[in-house]
Design a protein around this motif. Structure first.
Motif, PDB file in Angstrom:
ATOM      1  N   MET A   1      -0.488  13.163   0.851  1.00  0.00           N
ATOM      2  CA  MET A   1       0.727  13.809   0.342  1.00  0.00           C
ATOM      3  C   MET A   1       0.793  15.266   0.824  1.00  0.00           C
ATOM      4  SD  MET A   1       3.226  13.204  -2.044  1.00  0.00           S
ATOM      5  CE  MET A   1       4.201  14.063  -3.260  1.00  0.00           C
ATOM      6  N   LEU A   4       1.303  15.428   4.514  1.00  0.00           N
ATOM      7  CA  LEU A   4       2.691  15.151   4.879  1.00  0.00           C
ATOM      8  C   LEU A   4       3.554  16.387   4.657  1.00  0.00           C
ATOM      9  CD1 LEU A   4       4.764  12.855   5.637  1.00  0.00           C
ATOM     10  CD2 LEU A   4       5.216  12.725   3.211  1.00  0.00           C
ATOM     11  N   GLN A   5       3.296  17.075   3.528  1.00  0.00           N
ATOM     12  CA  GLN A   5       4.080  18.267   3.219  1.00  0.00           C
ATOM     13  C   GLN A   5       3.862  19.358   4.269  1.00  0.00           C
ATOM     14  OE1 GLN A   5       3.077  19.176  -0.813  1.00  0.00           O
ATOM     15  NE2 GLN A   5       4.979  18.309  -1.597  1.00  0.00           N
ATOM     16  N   TYR A   7       2.940  18.880   7.290  1.00  0.00           N
ATOM     17  CA  TYR A   7       3.538  18.398   8.535  1.00  0.00           C
ATOM     18  C   TYR A   7       5.029  18.692   8.538  1.00  0.00           C
ATOM     19  CZ  TYR A   7       5.020  15.329  12.246  1.00  0.00           C
ATOM     20  OH  TYR A   7       5.576  14.855  13.392  1.00  0.00           O
ATOM     21  N   VAL A   8       5.675  18.414   7.403  1.00  0.00           N
ATOM     22  CA  VAL A   8       7.116  18.650   7.278  1.00  0.00           C
ATOM     23  C   VAL A   8       7.405  20.136   7.416  1.00  0.00           C
ATOM     24  CG1 VAL A   8       9.063  18.529   5.671  1.00  0.00           C
ATOM     25  CG2 VAL A   8       7.496  16.614   5.847  1.00  0.00           C
ATOM     26  N   LEU A  11       7.227  21.149  10.933  1.00  0.00           N
ATOM     27  CA  LEU A  11       8.364  20.589  11.666  1.00  0.00           C
ATOM     28  C   LEU A  11       9.585  21.484  11.501  1.00  0.00           C
ATOM     29  CD1 LEU A  11       8.468  17.743  13.126  1.00  0.00           C
ATOM     30  CD2 LEU A  11       9.946  17.077  11.253  1.00  0.00           C
ATOM     31  N   TYR A  12       9.772  22.011  10.302  1.00  0.00           N
ATOM     32  CA  TYR A  12      10.923  22.871  10.038  1.00  0.00           C
ATOM     33  C   TYR A  12      10.730  24.285  10.561  1.00  0.00           C
ATOM     34  CZ  TYR A  12      13.438  19.476   7.293  1.00  0.00           C
ATOM     35  OH  TYR A  12      14.145  18.380   6.913  1.00  0.00           O
ATOM     36  N   ARG A  15      11.931  25.985  14.674  1.00  0.00           N
ATOM     37  CA  ARG A  15      13.080  26.777  15.133  1.00  0.00           C
ATOM     38  C   ARG A  15      13.418  27.851  14.109  1.00  0.00           C
ATOM     39  NH1 ARG A  15      17.480  22.517  16.111  1.00  0.00           N
ATOM     40  NH2 ARG A  15      15.995  21.132  15.162  1.00  0.00           N
ATOM     41  N   GLY A  40      19.038  21.058  -6.763  1.00  0.00           N
ATOM     42  CA  GLY A  40      19.735  20.656  -5.542  1.00  0.00           C
ATOM     43  C   GLY A  40      21.205  20.340  -5.753  1.00  0.00           C
ATOM     44  N   ALA A  51      25.288  17.922   0.688  1.00  0.00           N
ATOM     45  CA  ALA A  51      23.855  17.642   0.522  1.00  0.00           C
ATOM     46  C   ALA A  51      23.154  17.527   1.879  1.00  0.00           C
ATOM     47  CB  ALA A  51      23.671  16.357  -0.264  1.00  0.00           C
ATOM     48  N   GLY A  52      23.859  16.958   2.851  1.00  0.00           N
ATOM     49  CA  GLY A  52      23.300  16.777   4.188  1.00  0.00           C
ATOM     50  C   GLY A  52      22.965  18.092   4.876  1.00  0.00           C
ATOM     51  N   TYR A  55      20.056  20.365   1.718  1.00  0.00           N
ATOM     52  CA  TYR A  55      18.628  20.022   1.591  1.00  0.00           C
ATOM     53  C   TYR A  55      17.795  20.463   2.804  1.00  0.00           C
ATOM     54  CZ  TYR A  55      19.392  17.696  -2.822  1.00  0.00           C
ATOM     55  OH  TYR A  55      19.684  17.467  -4.134  1.00  0.00           O
ATOM     56  N   PRO A  56      18.303  20.294   4.044  1.00  0.00           N
ATOM     57  CA  PRO A  56      17.518  20.845   5.159  1.00  0.00           C
ATOM     58  C   PRO A  56      17.352  22.368   5.069  1.00  0.00           C
ATOM     59  CG  PRO A  56      19.055  19.221   5.976  1.00  0.00           C
ATOM     60  CD  PRO A  56      19.387  19.421   4.534  1.00  0.00           C
ATOM     61  N   ALA A  59      14.669  22.964   2.579  1.00  0.00           N
ATOM     62  CA  ALA A  59      13.370  22.594   3.170  1.00  0.00           C
ATOM     63  C   ALA A  59      12.869  23.702   4.089  1.00  0.00           C
ATOM     64  CB  ALA A  59      13.507  21.285   3.935  1.00  0.00           C
ATOM     65  N   TYR A  87      13.886  24.569  -7.445  1.00  0.00           N
ATOM     66  CA  TYR A  87      13.501  25.570  -6.445  1.00  0.00           C
ATOM     67  C   TYR A  87      13.594  26.943  -7.082  1.00  0.00           C
ATOM     68  CZ  TYR A  87      14.349  21.682  -3.306  1.00  0.00           C
ATOM     69  OH  TYR A  87      14.314  20.456  -2.695  1.00  0.00           O
TER      70      TYR A  87
ATOM     71  N   ARG B  48      11.211  13.987  -1.400  1.00  0.00           N
ATOM     72  CA  ARG B  48      12.670  13.803  -1.377  1.00  0.00           C
ATOM     73  C   ARG B  48      13.062  12.451  -1.976  1.00  0.00           C
ATOM     74  NH1 ARG B  48      14.749  18.345  -0.284  1.00  0.00           N
ATOM     75  NH2 ARG B  48      14.789  18.538   1.962  1.00  0.00           N
ATOM     76  N   GLU B  55      18.346  13.377  -8.911  1.00  0.00           N
ATOM     77  CA  GLU B  55      19.601  14.138  -8.862  1.00  0.00           C
ATOM     78  C   GLU B  55      20.818  13.253  -9.160  1.00  0.00           C
ATOM     79  OE1 GLU B  55      20.104  17.302  -8.653  1.00  0.00           O
ATOM     80  OE2 GLU B  55      18.285  18.145  -7.799  1.00  0.00           O
ATOM     81  N   GLU B  74      26.604  10.748   0.800  1.00  0.00           N
ATOM     82  CA  GLU B  74      26.010  11.965   1.368  1.00  0.00           C
ATOM     83  C   GLU B  74      24.505  11.806   1.550  1.00  0.00           C
ATOM     84  OE1 GLU B  74      29.043  15.463  -0.196  1.00  0.00           O
ATOM     85  OE2 GLU B  74      26.972  15.415  -0.916  1.00  0.00           O
ATOM     86  N   LEU B  78      22.141  12.242   4.770  1.00  0.00           N
ATOM     87  CA  LEU B  78      20.945  13.102   4.730  1.00  0.00           C
ATOM     88  C   LEU B  78      19.695  12.319   5.126  1.00  0.00           C
ATOM     89  CD1 LEU B  78      19.648  15.849   3.850  1.00  0.00           C
ATOM     90  CD2 LEU B  78      19.383  14.840   1.598  1.00  0.00           C
ATOM     91  N   GLU B  82      17.470  13.415   8.094  1.00  0.00           N
ATOM     92  CA  GLU B  82      16.188  14.035   7.757  1.00  0.00           C
ATOM     93  C   GLU B  82      15.060  13.010   7.696  1.00  0.00           C
ATOM     94  OE1 GLU B  82      15.481  17.696   4.687  1.00  0.00           O
ATOM     95  OE2 GLU B  82      15.815  15.738   3.838  1.00  0.00           O
TER      96      GLU B  82
END
Lengths: 119, 146
Positions: A1, A4-5, A7-8, A11-12, A15, A40, A51-52, A55-56, A59, A87, B48, B55, B74, B78, B82
């Motif tokens: 876990m 993975l976190q 790693y994520v 990844l973010y 850039r 969120g 949301a799309g 959330y990124p 993150a 958050y 997530r 949510e 949505e 996502l 993602e």
């Protein structure tokens, strides 16, 4: 876990964060209550950011260390629902987002957005 | 040919509304179920998965019905952007790691082979030297006896 976190997060972190309208709106919403917990869905509704996109951004902010996250205490939930993730702004996040908003205020690109916020 | 085409159109004419009805029912009556399927696009252990599901039930009852359906749509967007990206990245990394492990094993085998070859060559060389020495000694013995 945890693997993975991390790693994520890596990844973010690849850039640099671009200054977009959505980012400025999220920064506004977060700095409205700098010490509070932010959810969120609630943030999405308040800012009008999908949301799309939201959330990124969250993150990324987590990866940058501008936010910390946590889970609602199940003991405090009265409805029949799973605990939500929240958050919270860090000191670094407050400084970075403050600087971002200061820059946005000077930029003509965000003038219309800021006019709406101040109305 | 034409009859087949007419039949296909006629059957599709029934199938399309049925499919739309099933789609509508699924989205309308079981958005939670659908969201459970959508979050599966995220890799196992991703927070997530739980977050999006929680949510959906945030301020239950207060959220408009249509708003909830839009919310699920949505989340699909996502999860595709993602979750799927994460999944692909993780699969790629795992594959790369497996390949590297395999290469390491191959290298290890090669190293052992090379070491064994060196050892065998050394043994052969030493044996040859010993044989030559022995041969020389026997030759010397023979010459002295004559």
């Amino acid at each position: 876990m945890r693997k993975l976190q991390s790693y994520v997060q890596n990844l973010y972190r690849l850039r640099a964060m671009r200054k977009t309208h959505a980012l400025v709106q999220v920064a506004f919403a977060l700095l409205d209550d700098p010490d509070g917990r932010h959810w969120g869905y609630d943030t999405s509704r308040r800012t009008g950011v999908r949301a799309g996109v939201l959330y990124p951004i969250l993150a990324r902010m987590l990866a940058e260390g501008w936010l910390t996250d946590g889970w609602e205490d199940p003991a405090t939930i009265t409805d029949k629902r799973p605990p939500r993730r929240y958050y919270r702004l860090t000191a670094a996040g407050r400084a970075e987002l403050g600087a971002l908003l200061a820059e946005a205020r000077k930029s003509a690109r965000f003038a219309a957005l800021l006019r709406v916020r101040t109305c | 040919m034409l009859n087949e085409l007419v039949d296909a159109v006629a059957s599709a004419g029934i199938q399309v509304p049925v499919a739309a009805l099933i789609f509508g029912l699924t989205f309308g009556l079981a958005p939670g179920l659908l969201l459970r399927v959508i979050v599966l696009l995220y890799p196992k252990g991703d927070p997530r998965r739980t977050e999006l599901f929680a949510e959906l039930y945030d301020d239950e009852g207060k959220r408009a019905y249509l708003e909830r359906v839009v919310w699920v749509f949505e989340q699909l967007e996502l999860a595709l952007r993602e979750g799927l990206r994460l999944r692909v990245a993780l699969t790629r990394t795992a594959r790369r790691r497996r390949r590297a492990d395999r290469r390491e094993i191959a290298n290890h085998e090669e190293r052992i082979t090379a070491e064994t070859f060196d050892w065998a060559q050394a043994v052969v060389r030493e044996r040859a030297i010993t044989f030559q020495k022995r041969a020389r000694r026997t030759k010397d013995d023979e010459s002295t006896s004559h």
